[in-house]
Design a protein around this motif. Structure first.
Motif, PDB file in Angstrom:
ATOM      1  N   VAL A  67      -3.653   1.278  -9.440  1.00 50.39           N
ATOM      2  CA  VAL A  67      -4.205   0.025  -9.954  1.00 50.39           C
ATOM      3  C   VAL A  67      -3.076  -0.923 -10.354  1.00 50.39           C
ATOM      4  N   ILE A  68      -2.043  -0.391 -10.988  1.00 48.09           N
ATOM      5  CA  ILE A  68      -0.903  -1.228 -11.382  1.00 48.09           C
ATOM      6  C   ILE A  68      -0.232  -1.824 -10.143  1.00 48.09           C
ATOM      7  N   MET A 120      -4.206   5.218  -5.141  1.00 47.19           N
ATOM      8  CA  MET A 120      -5.020   4.013  -5.220  1.00 47.19           C
ATOM      9  C   MET A 120      -6.446   4.282  -4.771  1.00 47.19           C
ATOM     10  N   MET A 121      -6.601   4.968  -3.658  1.00 46.59           N
ATOM     11  CA  MET A 121      -7.929   5.256  -3.125  1.00 46.59           C
ATOM     12  C   MET A 121      -8.735   6.121  -4.095  1.00 46.59           C
ATOM     13  N   LEU A 149       0.288  -5.821  -9.315  1.00 45.03           N
ATOM     14  CA  LEU A 149       1.619  -6.376  -9.083  1.00 45.03           C
ATOM     15  C   LEU A 149       1.697  -7.035  -7.714  1.00 45.03           C
ATOM     16  N   ALA A 150       0.941  -6.526  -6.755  1.00 44.40           N
ATOM     17  CA  ALA A 150       0.927  -7.142  -5.428  1.00 44.40           C
ATOM     18  C   ALA A 150       0.322  -8.543  -5.480  1.00 44.40           C
ATOM     19  N   HIS A 151      -0.685  -8.761  -6.330  1.00 41.27           N
ATOM     20  CA  HIS A 151      -1.222 -10.118  -6.485  1.00 41.27           C
ATOM     21  C   HIS A 151      -0.124 -11.080  -6.942  1.00 41.27           C
ATOM     22  N   GLY A 183       0.101  -3.383  -2.236  1.00 44.53           N
ATOM     23  CA  GLY A 183       0.157  -2.464  -3.366  1.00 44.53           C
ATOM     24  C   GLY A 183       0.351  -1.029  -2.913  1.00 44.53           C
ATOM     25  N   MET A 184      -0.280  -0.649  -1.811  1.00 45.85           N
ATOM     26  CA  MET A 184      -0.081   0.692  -1.259  1.00 45.85           C
ATOM     27  C   MET A 184       1.381   0.898  -0.853  1.00 45.85           C
ATOM     28  N   ASN A 185       1.990  -0.146  -0.299  1.00 51.42           N
ATOM     29  CA  ASN A 185       3.415  -0.054   0.033  1.00 51.42           C
ATOM     30  C   ASN A 185       4.243   0.259  -1.211  1.00 51.42           C
ATOM     31  N   TYR A 186       3.968  -0.476  -2.308  1.00 47.57           N
ATOM     32  CA  TYR A 186       4.710  -0.253  -3.539  1.00 47.57           C
ATOM     33  C   TYR A 186       4.475   1.154  -4.072  1.00 47.57           C
ATOM     34  N   LEU A 187       3.225   1.609  -4.002  1.00 49.68           N
ATOM     35  CA  LEU A 187       2.888   2.947  -4.490  1.00 49.68           C
ATOM     36  C   LEU A 187       3.668   4.011  -3.724  1.00 49.68           C
TER      37      LEU A 187
END
Length: 489
Positions: free
Chosen positions: A129-130, A223-224, A134-136, A209-213
């Motif tokens: 979620v974080i 995330m999922m 952050l991606a936004h 965001g998935m990239n960052y994760l």
């Protein structure tokens, strides 16, 4: 330190109005916001983020428990280290609110609600979620919509941004509807489409965001699984899904394309695991201190997989209920299972200090500090012990050490102020009690001690300290005045 008596947050609608009115006082010309990446300057963004940060601090109960704060900052920073270069440092705040939410604002500010800790099962879900939020920020989704809607002043921008973000914080459609109604009613020209990220924005935040994760080393399912858990809890409890899942694309579609992406990852990435010991310790603290007593007590008595932590959590809850004998038994049981756990030692020492057993408290707190020298909570209660014994210099040294890390902790300022006053240092005593008033949201006390500080200021150093105090007081007073106006309407 870590007061449990902080008052409840204002309603989202009132917060939006306060924010809009306050920033409206510093409205900029239309031309200043016309450019997407140009004339809406970094200075404007920094100013907006700082104002919003002050608003949150002035209205929401903030968690200051150093164990929880340090953990959340570590998770945010772990994800943030994977971001492309950013113009602002990341500032993380933990908000005491049971909504399953986090959001980020201009200027590098990240807000994580305690509901994300208590409702999730592991750190990867929290980090997912974080990373999404952050991606936004990195994809400039807020800035894009500012340009698209031709926002004409910082005041209008404040209203739009507050409606969007606090609508998210409310955790559901009803909160968003209230936000939207007030925005449209009080900020002429603000369009309701600004209150939700677009379908494209949400998809991009999911993918980036998935990239960052992944770059942060977390399991790709974080995330999922977090999204699935939120959806499942909504079905079971009837609570609204938070805004980052209730907007388009639909949550099922989003879970679907995240599953497809995970399926295409290499075997070693899909096999990643995460040690959850620290997350479970923080979750135990958050459940015990900030959630419904009956529900949390049932959780610990059913068992979470760590009996020592379950006994500790039970002890904290029973002490909240003032069931002292059973609380003492629970702490004793926790120590029998984990005699060298610094967190359990700290909480046991804290419990005995508050019950007046100074000897036991000193023994447990000293051992906790030896095992974990960074435990500021243990240090706080040791400072109180030293002050009680008349060891003023040692107590003051401990309090000041805590304030280096937690400069806005109201309880530390309160007890430091009392200690200074008892030692005959009236200026510093009233100075810290004034900060206690500010940070505990007690305007009357803040004004009383601020006036005392002004009257006692004689040296240049004291006058400079009063000027700093006045600046911080004035920042909070902006919002307090607007809240007062809102109550009269």
């Amino acid at each position: 330190m870590i007061s449990l008596s902080r008052r409840h947050a204002k309603s989202p609608a009132i917060l939006i109005l306060i924010f809009a009115l306050t920033l409206g006082q510093i409205a900029a010309p239309a031309q200043a916001l016309a450019g997407l990446f140009g004339d809406f300057t970094l200075k404007d963004e920094k100013e907006l983020g700082k104002k919003y940060y002050t608003l949150i601090k002035a209205t929401y109960p903030i968690v200051e428990d150093p164990e929880i704060v340090r953990y959340i900052k570590d998770v945010v920073n772990r994800v943030a280290e994977t971001l492309p270069p950013q113009p602002f440092p990341v500032t993380t705040t933990v908000v005491r609110n049971n909504a399953i939410n986090a959001f980020a604002t201009p200027g590098g500010y990240v807000y994580v609600f305690t509901g994300l800790i208590t409702e999730f099962e592991n750190e990867a879900e929290l980090a997912g979620v974080i990373a999404h939020e952050l991606a936004h920020v990195t994809q400039r989704h807020v800035a894009k919509r500012i340009a698209q809607q031709q926002v004409t002043s910082l005041g209008m921008l404040a209203g739009v941004l507050a409606g969007m973000l606090i609508g998210q914080a409310s955790g559901g459609d009803s909160g968003r509807a209230a936000s939207q109604a007030l925005i449209i009613g009080s900020m002429a020209g603000a369009q309701s489409s600004m209150l939700n990220y677009s379908r494209i924005d949400e998809r991009e935040a999911d993918q980036v965001g998935m990239n960052y994760l992944l770059e942060a080393g977390y399991p790709p399912t974080g995330m999922m699984d977090g999204f699935k858990k939120i959806r499942r809890k909504q079905y079971l409890s009837g609570r609204s899904i938070p805004a980052y899942l209730s907007t388009h694309p639909a949550v099922d579609e989003r879970i679907g394309y995240l599953e497809d992406r995970i399926a295409g990852l290499s075997t070693d990435i899909k096999a990643r695991t995460e040690t959850e010991n620290r997350f479970q310790r923080i979750k135990t603290l958050a459940l015990a201190r900030y959630t419904d007593i009956d529900g949390a007590l049932s959780t610990f008595r059913t068992g979470t997989g760590n009996p020592a932590l379950d006994f500790m959590g039970t002890g904290i809850i029973l002490s909240r209920q003032n069931n002292i004998p059973e609380a003492a038994q629970a702490f004793d049981s926790a120590l029998r299972l984990a005699p060298n756990d610094p967190l359990i030692l700290r909480e046991t020492g804290r419990f005995h200090y508050l019950q007046g057993d100074v000897s036991k408290a000193a023994s447990y707190l000293t051992k906790a500090m030896l095992l974990n020298s960074d435990d500021l909570m243990a240090l706080f209660f040791m400072a109180r012990l030293q002050a009680d014994k008349g060891e003023i210099n040692r107590a003051v040294g401990y309090y000041n050490r805590i304030l280096e890390t937690l400069p806005e902790d109201p309880e530390v300022h309160f007890y430091l102020g009392r200690t200074m006053g008892r030692s005959g240092n009236d200026f510093d005593g009233h100075l810290h009690l004034a900060y206690w008033g500010i940070y505990s949201l007690n305007k009357k006390k803040a004004i009383f001690h601020k006036e005392k500080v002004q009257a006692l200021a004689e040296t240049e150093e004291q006058k400079a300290a009063f000027e700093t105090l006045t600046k911080i007081f004035d920042e909070r007073d902006e919002f307090w005045k607007e809240m007062g106006k809102g109550k009269k309407k």
